[in-house]
Design an enzyme around this catalytic site. Sequence first.
Site, PDB file in Angstrom:
ATOM      1  N   LYS A   1      -9.029   8.594  -2.341  1.00 38.47           N
ATOM      2  CA  LYS A   1      -9.678   8.609  -3.647  1.00 38.47           C
ATOM      3  C   LYS A   1     -11.151   9.007  -3.536  1.00 38.47           C
ATOM      4  O   LYS A   1     -11.686   9.700  -4.416  1.00 38.47           O
ATOM      5  CB  LYS A   1      -9.534   7.257  -4.331  1.00 38.47           C
ATOM      6  CG  LYS A   1      -8.082   6.856  -4.605  1.00 38.47           C
ATOM      7  CD  LYS A   1      -7.340   7.922  -5.399  1.00 38.47           C
ATOM      8  CE  LYS A   1      -5.926   7.488  -5.752  1.00 38.47           C
ATOM      9  NZ  LYS A   1      -5.178   8.532  -6.494  1.00 38.47           N
TER      10      LYS A   1
ATOM     11  N   THR B   1       1.510  -1.604 -12.999  1.00 34.47           N
ATOM     12  CA  THR B   1       2.457  -0.559 -12.621  1.00 34.47           C
ATOM     13  C   THR B   1       3.159  -0.981 -11.332  1.00 34.47           C
ATOM     14  O   THR B   1       2.916  -2.071 -10.809  1.00 34.47           O
ATOM     15  CB  THR B   1       1.740   0.788 -12.383  1.00 34.47           C
ATOM     16  OG1 THR B   1       0.958   0.692 -11.173  1.00 34.47           O
ATOM     17  CG2 THR B   1       0.842   1.156 -13.552  1.00 34.47           C
TER      18      THR B   1
ATOM     19  N   TYR C   1      -5.843   4.727   1.408  1.00 31.34           N
ATOM     20  CA  TYR C   1      -5.784   4.945  -0.041  1.00 31.34           C
ATOM     21  C   TYR C   1      -7.193   5.156  -0.588  1.00 31.34           C
ATOM     22  O   TYR C   1      -7.453   6.109  -1.334  1.00 31.34           O
ATOM     23  CB  TYR C   1      -5.122   3.743  -0.713  1.00 31.34           C
ATOM     24  CG  TYR C   1      -5.067   3.840  -2.217  1.00 31.34           C
ATOM     25  CD1 TYR C   1      -4.085   4.596  -2.860  1.00 31.34           C
ATOM     26  CD2 TYR C   1      -6.005   3.179  -3.009  1.00 31.34           C
ATOM     27  CE1 TYR C   1      -4.038   4.680  -4.241  1.00 31.34           C
ATOM     28  CE2 TYR C   1      -5.961   3.257  -4.388  1.00 31.34           C
ATOM     29  CZ  TYR C   1      -4.977   4.010  -4.998  1.00 31.34           C
ATOM     30  OH  TYR C   1      -4.945   4.099  -6.363  1.00 31.34           O
TER      31      TYR C   1
ATOM     32  N   SER D   1       7.000   7.165 -13.800  1.00 34.10           N
ATOM     33  CA  SER D   1       6.706   5.748 -14.030  1.00 34.10           C
ATOM     34  C   SER D   1       5.211   5.565 -14.229  1.00 34.10           C
ATOM     35  O   SER D   1       4.412   6.498 -14.050  1.00 34.10           O
ATOM     36  CB  SER D   1       7.179   4.887 -12.847  1.00 34.10           C
ATOM     37  OG  SER D   1       6.466   5.213 -11.671  1.00 34.10           O
TER      38      SER D   1
END
Length: 264
Positions: free
Chosen positions: A158, A189, A154, A15
């Site tokens: 990164k 998304t 998160y 996806s």
Amino acid sequence: MDPKNRNVWITGASSGIGQALAVEMARLGARVLLSARRLERLEQTAERCHAFGSTVAVLPLDLADTGSLRGVADEAAARLGPLDILLNIGGVGMRGLALDTDLAVAKRIMDVDFWGAVELTRAVAPGMIARGGGQIVALSGVLGKFGAPRRSFYSASKHAMHGWFESLREETLGTGLEITLLVPGWVRTEISEQALEADGKHHGSMDTGQENGISAEECAKRCVPAIVSGRAEQLVGGIECGGVYLNRLWPGLFKKFLRRRGIG
């Protein structure tokens, strides 16, 4: 690196940006191997890639199962042949407070978003170097450049990605290995819908930023020139990408802006 007639492995291909990049690689004449957890969605991506006459293979994996990834990398080479380009696109988002997030949830985010990409890279990069070169692409994001509320682990994953892949680039200078970091901003998304909350539940809704962002297909099209040219890093998105420069030049002003406007 020009993907035409190259063997390209894409994670997160079921996806979003991963799927869009897989289709772009196929359109450009690559032989593609598609990986993610959801087999049915991978097969849908494979159908889109077949439309360009590309050689396509499917190999499910779970990036959180870091102990299995060396074996999966061996299987990838057996399915497709020696790998020329690895696109580390798979990832999971977060929507939880730093002090409240369950440790198991935090570890899963770090495993999927950082350690998964690292372990796959460590598995395939030596072979690329031995053959005279190859390319590793890693999907970061603007939160790899600054922190934000409810995205702590998160963002940490990164930031870690930037540090590790930039170090790897310097360590492998002259070997023919190219390292490209893609840094998207808001892209429409499923990442916010599938993001993990503090207790591990899915967030279940799309944030305003994603709703107003560029499409995954547009993001992929903007990423391709950076991949083909072997660019070290590429920002992709809209006005939100300006936050990277604002934070670098005027961090105090940026923090005030972030607190007033948020990033959702």
